[in-house]
Write an enzyme that holds these catalytic residues in place. Structure first.
Site, PDB file in Angstrom:
ATOM      1  N   TYR A 124       0.821  -1.214   0.000  1.00 38.58           N
ATOM      2  CA  TYR A 124       0.000   0.000   0.000  1.00 38.58           C
ATOM      3  C   TYR A 124       0.855   1.264   0.000  1.00 38.58           C
ATOM      4  O   TYR A 124       0.317   2.366  -0.035  1.00 38.58           O
ATOM      5  CB  TYR A 124      -0.886   0.026   1.242  1.00 38.58           C
ATOM      6  N   LYS A 191       3.363 -14.182   5.690  1.00 40.39           N
ATOM      7  CA  LYS A 191       3.686 -15.202   4.685  1.00 40.39           C
ATOM      8  C   LYS A 191       5.208 -15.321   4.648  1.00 40.39           C
ATOM      9  O   LYS A 191       5.853 -15.195   3.591  1.00 40.39           O
ATOM     10  CB  LYS A 191       3.099 -14.766   3.327  1.00 40.39           C
ATOM     11  N   ASP A 224      -2.669 -17.630   4.487  1.00 43.34           N
ATOM     12  CA  ASP A 224      -3.660 -18.502   3.829  1.00 43.34           C
ATOM     13  C   ASP A 224      -4.300 -19.451   4.837  1.00 43.34           C
ATOM     14  O   ASP A 224      -5.532 -19.637   4.849  1.00 43.34           O
ATOM     15  CB  ASP A 224      -3.049 -19.252   2.636  1.00 43.34           C
ATOM     16  N   ASP A 248      -6.077  -5.796   5.105  1.00 39.98           N
ATOM     17  CA  ASP A 248      -7.193  -5.339   4.268  1.00 39.98           C
ATOM     18  C   ASP A 248      -8.081  -6.520   3.890  1.00 39.98           C
ATOM     19  O   ASP A 248      -9.309  -6.494   4.054  1.00 39.98           O
ATOM     20  CB  ASP A 248      -6.603  -4.680   3.015  1.00 39.98           C
TER      21      ASP A 248
END
Ligand code: NAD
Length: 360
Positions: A124, A191, A224, A248
């Protein structure tokens, strides 16, 4: 004395839900001096920018604002006004509580979790290079020189910066929030198995910070697996702290656990300025029809009232919202549809606000 608050109605469903929110807050008896200013595509012609300086000055002066959603053009056009506001005032922490309410139309009951999203860094950050830009070729050379396999020459590039200081302050915020609000666990979401540099840094810092909060349980989870876990057993989570983009996405997933985007409030908090807004966007598909659910915006106003030291009024409004939803007679179409499969018998945005006011 009145509280000075900047109100940015926004666009799409923004003007409808902020007017409903304002009526509810005013009816609660809290004295707010609303300073209404506009931002977004609608002011481009007049000011040459979607975020005019007088809007920033107004927020600098009141230090508290509440806004409706503002549309961001997809792919081209001006950059997000929402992101610009967060960056301008360094509103590094985005807090999004997801709390079940009887009658919210969700498949789940008794959800009580909080998303703490880093709000200033990550993909972002807005550092991007279009396909064909000379910087793309320069970056490619830099990467080759570092001994790594480079990308295809017809690539566009978005840069993902994640800093030690940015990670530390958001994880500290999550732990301080957990302590202040009597929560027992913080989960850092990442991640780091794939993005060993950026997400690896976030995870390392999160682990370091966690050591200073032995009274709060800490674990980490890959993003995930977190999504699957939230759907399968959301009760295993309490406070989640995430870098910007995962925050988000996971915010919208979590909103889906408590009845949808119309139910999920939020706050963007910095050191001395706070801007409150619902998790959802401007919902152009339902704008101007008096059918949007203003609950998320009303609950965002409750977070603002807590921030302003008006906790009693915030509690009264939350209870009135709960009572209205539980009664089930005056609910908006999204909630009615989730409950019965049809919007039949629902009420409009303003009628829902009237019902909340009647229950205050
Ligand atoms: P959205 O959140 O506006 O809408 C997604 C879906 O949820 C739509 O079907 C919409 O009708 C529904 N929905 C959203 N809010 C609702 C409400 N209060 N009541 C009932 N239904 C509701 O997402 P989008 O369509 O992807 O985005 C639209 C625009 O909003 C985009 O330009 C996006 O950039 C912008 N946006 C702004 C903000 C913000 O202002 N902070 C946040 C997210 C998206």
């Amino acid at each position: 004395m009145a509280h000075d608050v900047v109100l940015i109605p926004g666009d799409g469903i923004g003007p409808e839900i902020t007017s409903a929110m304002r009526r509810v807050v005013d009816a609660s008896g809290v004295d707010i001096a609303w300073n209404v200013v506009d931002a977004g595509a609608g002011v481009m012609d007049e000011f040459g920018t979607p975020l005019p300086e007088h809007v920033l000055d107004a927020i600098r002066s009141t230090k508290v604002a509440i806004k409706g959603p503002i549309t961001t053009p997809v792919g081209t056009g001006f950059r997000s006004v929402n992101v610009a506001l967060r960056r301008e005032f360094d509103l590094y922490s985005c807090v999004r509580p997801c709390l079940s309410m009887p009658g919210d139309g969700s498949r789940y009951t008794d959800i009580d979790l909080v998303i703490v999203r880093e709000n200033t860094e990550d993909l972002y950050a807005g550092i991007e290079f279009d396909e064909g830009a000379p910087e793309v070729a320069e970056l490619s050379q830099l990467i080759e020189a570092s001994g790594q396999k480079t990308f295809k020459p017809d690539s566009a590039i978005s840069v993902k910066p994640i800093s030690v200081s940015g990670s530390r302050r958001i994880v500290e915020y999550a732990f301080e929030y957990a302590r202040r609000c009597g929560r027992h666990k913080v989960t850092a979401v990442h991640k780091a198995n794939i993005m060993k540099a950026s997400d690896g840094l976030f995870l390392r810092v999160a682990r370091e910070v966690a050591e200073r909060y032995p009274d709060i349980e800490f674990n980490d989870k890959i993003v995930d697996a977190t999504c699957m876990g939230l759907v399968q057993d959301p009760y295993a989570f309490d406070v989640l702290v995430l870098p910007n983009l995962y925050g988000d996405i996971v915010s919208d997933l979590a909103a889906g656990l408590v009845g949808g985007l119309g139910m999920a409030p939020g706050a963007n908090i910095g050191r001395d300025i706070a801007i409150f807004e619902a998790t959802h966007g401007s919902a152009p598909d339902i704008a101007g029809k008096d059918i949007a659910n203003p609950t998320a915006e009303i609950l965002s106003a409750c977070m603002m009232l807590d921030h302003l030291g008006e906790g009693a009024a915030a509690t009264r409004i939350r209870e009135a919202v709960k009572k209205t939803l539980a009664a089930g007679e005056s609910v908006t179409g999204d909630v009615r549809r989730a409950q019965t499969g049809s919007a039949e018998g629902c009420v409009g945005t303003q009628a829902f606000a009237d019902a909340v006011i009647a229950n205050l």
